[in-house]
Write a protein that holds these residues in place. Structure first.
Motif, PDB file in Angstrom:
ATOM      1  N   LEU A   1     149.833  54.495  43.501  1.00 16.83           N
ATOM      2  CA  LEU A   1     149.459  54.392  42.088  1.00 16.83           C
ATOM      3  C   LEU A   1     148.563  55.587  41.764  1.00 16.83           C
ATOM      4  CD1 LEU A   1     148.491  50.679  41.224  1.00 16.83           C
ATOM      5  CD2 LEU A   1     150.470  51.987  40.451  1.00 16.83           C
TER       6      LEU A   1
ATOM      7  N   GLN B   1     145.699  61.605  37.561  1.00 18.15           N
ATOM      8  CA  GLN B   1     144.886  60.874  36.577  1.00 18.15           C
ATOM      9  C   GLN B   1     143.714  60.144  37.225  1.00 18.15           C
ATOM     10  OE1 GLN B   1     147.414  58.314  34.259  1.00 18.15           O
ATOM     11  NE2 GLN B   1     148.279  60.023  33.130  1.00 18.15           N
TER      12      GLN B   1
ATOM     13  N   LEU C   1     136.129  54.479  42.278  1.00 21.42           N
ATOM     14  CA  LEU C   1     135.511  54.746  40.982  1.00 21.42           C
ATOM     15  C   LEU C   1     134.005  54.556  41.122  1.00 21.42           C
ATOM     16  CD1 LEU C   1     137.806  52.726  38.525  1.00 21.42           C
ATOM     17  CD2 LEU C   1     137.534  55.209  38.576  1.00 21.42           C
ATOM     18  N   PRO C   2     133.202  55.392  40.448  1.00 22.92           N
ATOM     19  CA  PRO C   2     131.756  55.143  40.450  1.00 22.92           C
ATOM     20  C   PRO C   2     131.404  53.974  39.527  1.00 22.92           C
ATOM     21  CG  PRO C   2     132.279  56.989  39.030  1.00 22.92           C
ATOM     22  CD  PRO C   2     133.586  56.551  39.650  1.00 22.92           C
TER      23      PRO C   2
ATOM     24  N   VAL D   1     145.808  56.127  40.306  1.00 28.21           N
ATOM     25  CA  VAL D   1     144.555  55.600  39.764  1.00 28.21           C
ATOM     26  C   VAL D   1     143.590  55.381  40.933  1.00 28.21           C
ATOM     27  CG1 VAL D   1     145.404  53.205  39.853  1.00 28.21           C
ATOM     28  CG2 VAL D   1     143.630  53.778  38.225  1.00 28.21           C
ATOM     29  N   CYS D   2     142.295  55.491  40.662  1.00 33.59           N
ATOM     30  CA  CYS D   2     141.291  55.303  41.716  1.00 33.59           C
ATOM     31  C   CYS D   2     141.010  53.810  41.883  1.00 33.59           C
ATOM     32  CB  CYS D   2     140.012  56.045  41.352  1.00 33.59           C
ATOM     33  SG  CYS D   2     140.194  57.827  41.362  1.00 33.59           S
ATOM     34  N   ASP D   3     141.821  53.159  42.673  1.00 35.91           N
ATOM     35  CA  ASP D   3     141.709  51.706  42.821  1.00 35.91           C
ATOM     36  C   ASP D   3     141.491  51.406  44.308  1.00 35.91           C
ATOM     37  OD1 ASP D   3     141.892  48.965  42.668  1.00 35.91           O
ATOM     38  OD2 ASP D   3     143.754  48.944  41.505  1.00 35.91           O
ATOM     39  N   ARG D   4     140.230  51.502  44.743  1.00 37.69           N
ATOM     40  CA  ARG D   4     139.906  51.448  46.175  1.00 37.69           C
ATOM     41  C   ARG D   4     140.334  50.149  46.836  1.00 37.69           C
ATOM     42  NH1 ARG D   4     133.578  51.898  46.862  1.00 37.69           N
ATOM     43  NH2 ARG D   4     134.074  50.980  48.898  1.00 37.69           N
ATOM     44  N   HIS D   5     140.412  49.078  46.068  1.00 38.76           N
ATOM     45  CA  HIS D   5     140.806  47.806  46.677  1.00 38.76           C
ATOM     46  C   HIS D   5     142.273  47.770  47.100  1.00 38.76           C
ATOM     47  CE1 HIS D   5     136.878  46.670  45.215  1.00 38.76           C
ATOM     48  NE2 HIS D   5     136.935  45.608  45.993  1.00 38.76           N
ATOM     49  N   LEU D   6     143.015  48.802  46.727  1.00 36.37           N
ATOM     50  CA  LEU D   6     144.418  48.873  47.165  1.00 36.37           C
ATOM     51  C   LEU D   6     144.590  49.651  48.470  1.00 36.37           C
ATOM     52  CD1 LEU D   6     146.318  49.437  43.786  1.00 36.37           C
ATOM     53  CD2 LEU D   6     145.991  47.307  45.061  1.00 36.37           C
TER      54      LEU D   6
ATOM     55  N   PHE E   1     139.978  60.266  35.269  1.00 41.41           N
ATOM     56  CA  PHE E   1     139.255  59.134  34.682  1.00 41.41           C
ATOM     57  C   PHE E   1     138.129  58.636  35.589  1.00 41.41           C
ATOM     58  CE2 PHE E   1     143.287  58.910  32.352  1.00 41.41           C
ATOM     59  CZ  PHE E   1     142.774  58.922  31.069  1.00 41.41           C
TER      60      PHE E   1
END
Lengths: 659, 659
Positions: free
Chosen positions: A247, A131, A638-639, A249-254, A135
């Motif tokens: 996760l 996902q 995420l862009p 999801v594209c959550d670069r801060h993780l 997204f």
């Protein structure tokens, strides 16, 4: 060369149809993927249970999850164990642009052509998409245009929950690991032992640990203090931990985080004084990068998966012992979380060809291939005359090499044909065209005829053809047509490919036309499969070579590097693995997909470069080593304007904006 | 008083059966929950689609997910909009011990008795359990013994993926928020505006933001610099962020974390010099604590859910404006992720009574009640003579108060009967018995007769009876029998309850006997429903009261506090909410479940205590305010020996060790 079709395609042949004849109603211009999915779904898709039964699955072997998807049990593997299996075809590609060259679309288009046009019994096998990209930037991965899996919104969303199951299993292990370290920091050996063993004595998973430790006693009362400590205190060295949380999801801060900063996550200071924080710096990966996903891709059944999950290594004890999921008591529970996920999901293409969607391991740190289980079941179901078209991620230097050397080694299956997907756009880039970037308008050279640039770029394609032939398969090149491509450009590619070892090279236009646009490709694949025997297939290297020799073979034979160098860390890790039972593992290179070399900007067919192995990690459950060459990113970002901005429901509650 | 049954129970009456008659074969001693689940499943459960059709669902209204569970669409709500609905019964309890007093088991047992024994059309509505407790201390939540939802391993694992969908939606929003702050720290207003609006102009979700900002222009070319900045820069004040990431696992080290520590998560230092880290201290909650789950529990349909998710507030801008999911472009994508989750899952009890499993909001910071949608559909399906038994989490002071004042206010539904579950064990604890703790052997007073202690502890029960009567419902007390309870002890409770306002108090033994053990309870509920009218139901407070007045009513009328005090922070937050459109929200108290007061050790019926409101938060999408009184923990921890240690697959691939 076929032109765009705006009328209904009529199948040319339909001798042994797997599904009722269906005339695909194509439109010009081609609508958005989700619009096509909606249009075709509203025409009335056959119930997925009818697809299952036409494929020869018995009612007890198929578990529908709603009208359009369902799980296939693993029982056909035993029921059909003595049946001959079908022709195994892998779809791979040249080194792509960041826009992708249509491997999934070609996989689906080829399957549609084989099934709905040529009347072959055929199954396409593809990965479940994460996902994160859906997204983020990339959008869905159901194929595209008139060559896609339907309904695309089900394919691209939760499907039957396999990725969620992977995440749950991965994160249960992470919590078990973190909490265990905390409890070990707070408790004596005696207290740990008493609590873990409890009133009921050693259970299944504890006995596994006793066996590993060589402790033969089974009565807790008889344990010495030393044995109690050895059993109950894993004594994990935090610096060796390789198990991340995940996760989808594209959550670069993780990517890098510090955990355990809460007021209650403190332990007694051994040096006295105030309690100290029980914190640690660690990271998250995207779920598909979990070793649990790699295990799902390579496992053969539930029992095998239980063993693989249990022996996954999360880190080492201070005395150098591996610490596994079973040491943490987690292997069984993880398997239970994955018990439905081990079954492939059945869907259908725009032309009602069966599709098995299963597993989606990250291509840069894992195999990037769909599951062994799905391919095996599909090959049995299509029978001797049938075809299974499976897709390998990234370019052929990574995805197809891993397909042959890791996935086929695990499954024992032997492919006959490799389809290499190329586009004029990517070839021009390899010929020296300017950078291609997502979200940026293409330079004019990509939309105007330039045969010379295409010719130059074919160096990339030619090397991939040579490489794949080393595995003993026949190579068919599929030139995936874009509307700006000219006949002369395509002709040039066909000529070069066929004079450099390809059995055949054909233009295809399945995106706009569905199976009709890949009929020539399908014929070429059928013919190629006739001129090759399964016994011709061979691995690139023998698993008995040393780890460095195996890495060397891949880097020199496939990438064409001049030399391979190692950091001190990598050498140290290799030395450990050579003596810890991991030395027979195949190699799963972690390298950029954009070049044969480790420099994504080195297009065409670079030579004389060095591959620097920064680090080597082991996936003891999945069963491979992954040397890391270059920067590997396991959480995309995420862009500024992510894809999710357009995704919504309309006034009728219908999904819009998935692409 | 009924004794243990080791033979087949025969239904006493079966006038309008909803399912074929079935004689529950009970065993003594009662096997483990998973063993019962396996035994009964292997006898051949009716296919869930037959349960659906006997309930009156049309084929298009039910989507099977395998043979034992499936999704119920929301269309019965429109199809049956003019049909009278059934009797609405809520099951709640006294303040429990940490071992739980069997509310879920009683809900299921009562439904079995109403359905299979008394022949009423009946549906039980319960929450989907979190995987955290399932693998931690508590175990499953499918009921227990011969009063459970089957198959319990499907109920307790992924079910139909709703919790995973909640997690995916929650974490997409978290990633969107974190990355947006990062992009805003790196880019000018102009660049942000250009990228966000893109080539295609404002889309659906952007127009929502323009409307919120009062900007009437729709042509990006006409925007002034000020308008561009106002639209594109959310300018979030990090100290105001209340949106956490979630995972459905007991991972205590995630309660407080620092994110953004990676080498690439840096931004230009506005003061010059080296780039600075774009990090932040934040936390994770368990998935069921997400506001997305609270929304799922209270929403009425997909369109309403779209609006609720979009207006969820994640924090405030530096100038004090709310920042919502729609401001981040996320409301639509979250809804799409939740589009299947909005449909309840249908399963069945051990006696083939239909069960709707839907939503599982955390009881301490949210409502702790299953969904409005499931109750509404069920009430329509059972019809005027039928019964819907729904469960409210925690004790009646929290779960049932929220049921009446929040859930029923959202749904417009009016319950007739509240069943208060009590156990002799918990009453003895309230009477002054020693502490009851999970994993520790019970003190002797709990297993030997002590009528005096029970009598004293009834103060807790009596106050819950009084409280529930304030809502205008009839109260039936269910004494959930344990085998050590004596007739004199139970008689004492019945006498006290009935002389203090309960319509009836009855002993029940459904854990050991199934519906047969709750037949007296079912009769009491049927009779109680006859002596009350829906119009008798009333909320505790009017939504038009001020926030402090509403909190005051709950604390004084239900908890019986002497006074309510507020921290300066709480007062400030209340002042903000009074003027920001949140003043009409009902109140969802976050308080310990173990006592009427905020001190978990204060058993019985404490008086003269103070409730100190530490903080007040708003769930703008779910539509309530939650004042926090005491320490609320939103990620449970794992014990040294967690439940997952026993969970495994056996030699036949069957799940073992779930309890």
């Amino acid at each position: 060369m076929s032109s765009f079709s705006s009328t209904t395609n009529t199948p040319t042949k339909n001798t042994t149809p797997t599904t009722p004849p269906f005339n695909l109603p194509t439109k010009h211009p081609v609508p958005s993927d989700i619009q096509i999915s909606k249009d075709l779904t509203s025409l009335g898709l056959p119930p997925i249970s009818s697809i299952a039964s036409s494929l020869g699955l018995t009612p007890s072997e198929f578990i529908p999850w709603g009208p359009h998807k369902g799980k296939v049990t693993l029982s056909p593997l035993t029921r059909l164990s003595s049946t001959p299996h079908g022709n195994y075809v892998v779809v791979t590609g040249i080194n792509p642009t960041p826009l992708g060259e249509g491997k999934s679309t070609t996989t689906i288009g080829l399957a549609q052509a084989l099934g709905a046009r040529l009347g072959k019994k055929c199954v396409a096998c593809i990965r479940q998409p994460s996902q994160g990209p859906t997204f983020g930037v990339k959008g869905g991965a159901a194929g595209g245009g008139y060559s896609q899996v339907l309904p695309m919104e089900e394919f691209n969303l939760h499907l039957t929950g396999d990725i969620h199951a992977v995440g749950a299993a991965n994160n249960l292990l992470a919590a078990a690991l973190e909490t265990r370290m905390y409890h070990e920091a707070c408790q004596s050996d005696e207290a740990l032992f008493r609590r873990i063993v409890g009133k009921n004595g050693f259970n299944r998973v504890m006995i596994r640990r006793l066996e590993k430790l060589g402790i033969e006693k089974r009565n807790p009362e008889e344990f010495t203090d030393e044995e109690k400590g050895r059993f109950a205190r894993l004594d994990i060295d935090p610096s060796t931990i390789t198990w991340n949380r995940v996760l989808d999801v594209c959550d670069r801060h993780l990517r890098s985080v510090s955990v355990g900063l809460g007021v209650n996550e403190t332990v007694k200071n051994p040096a006295g004084g105030d309690r100290i924080q029980h914190d640690r710096t660690t990271g998250f990966d995207i779920t598909v990068a979990s070793e649990v996903m790699a295990v799902l891709g390579l496992t053969s059944d539930l029992t095998d998966m239980r063993e693989r999950l249990g022996r996954m290594v999360v880190g080492y004890s201070k005395s150098g012992l591996t610490v596994t999921a079973d040491d943490l008591g987690c292997g069984g529970a993880m398997t239970v979380l994955m018990k439905d996920a081990v079954m492939p999901t059945l869907m259908q293409t725009a032309e009602r060809t069966p599709v098995m969607v299963h597993a989606g391991p990250f291509a840069n740190i894992a195999t990037g291939n769909s599951s062994v289980v799905a391919d095996k079941i599909a090959l049995k179901l299509v029978g001797e005359e049938g075809f299974v078209v499976t897709e390998a991620g990234f370019g052929a230097d990574i995805g197809a090499e891993k397909f042959c050397d890791i996935k086929c080694r695990a499954s024992g299956l032997k492919p006959k044909v490799a389809v290499i997907v190329a586009t004029i756009r990517a070839l021009k880039m390899h010929g020296g065209g300017p950078q291609v970037k997502a979200g940026v308008t293409l330079a004019r050279v990509y939309t105007e005829e330039d045969v010379g640039l295409v010719r130059k770029g074919c160096s990339n394609l030619v090397r991939h053809i040579e490489n794949m032939k080393k595995f003993g398969v026949q190579v068919v090149v599929a030139v995936n047509r874009f509307k700006t491509d000219t006949p002369l450009e395509i002709e040039e590619v066909v000529k070069i490919a066929e004079s450099n070892g390809a059995y055949k090279a054909v233009m295809c236009n399945h995106w706009a036309e569905g199976g009709a646009g890949a009929e020539d490709l399908a014929r070429a694949v059928v013919d190629a499969a006739k001129v090759v025997k399964e016994e011709d297939f061979k691995y690139l290297y023998d698993e008995g070579l040393t780890i460095k020799e195996k890495i060397d073979v891949i880097c020199k034979e496939i990438y064409r590097a001049k030399e391979v160098t190692y950091t001190a860390l990598a050498l140290e890790q290799i030395a450990t693995y050579e003596t810890s039972g991991f030395e027979k593992f195949p190699i799963c290179m972690a390298k950029t997909q954009y070049s044969f070399s480790c420099d994504p900007a080195a297009k065409g067919a670079p030579v004389d470069f060095e591959v620097k192995i920064r680090e080597v990690r082991a996936c003891a459950g999945a069963g491979f080593l992954f040397p890391i060459a270059g920067d590997i990113m396991t959480v995309p970002g995420l862009p500024t304007r992510p894809g999710f901005y357009d995704v919504d429901i309309d006034e009728d509650g219908e999904v819009v904006g998935l692409f």
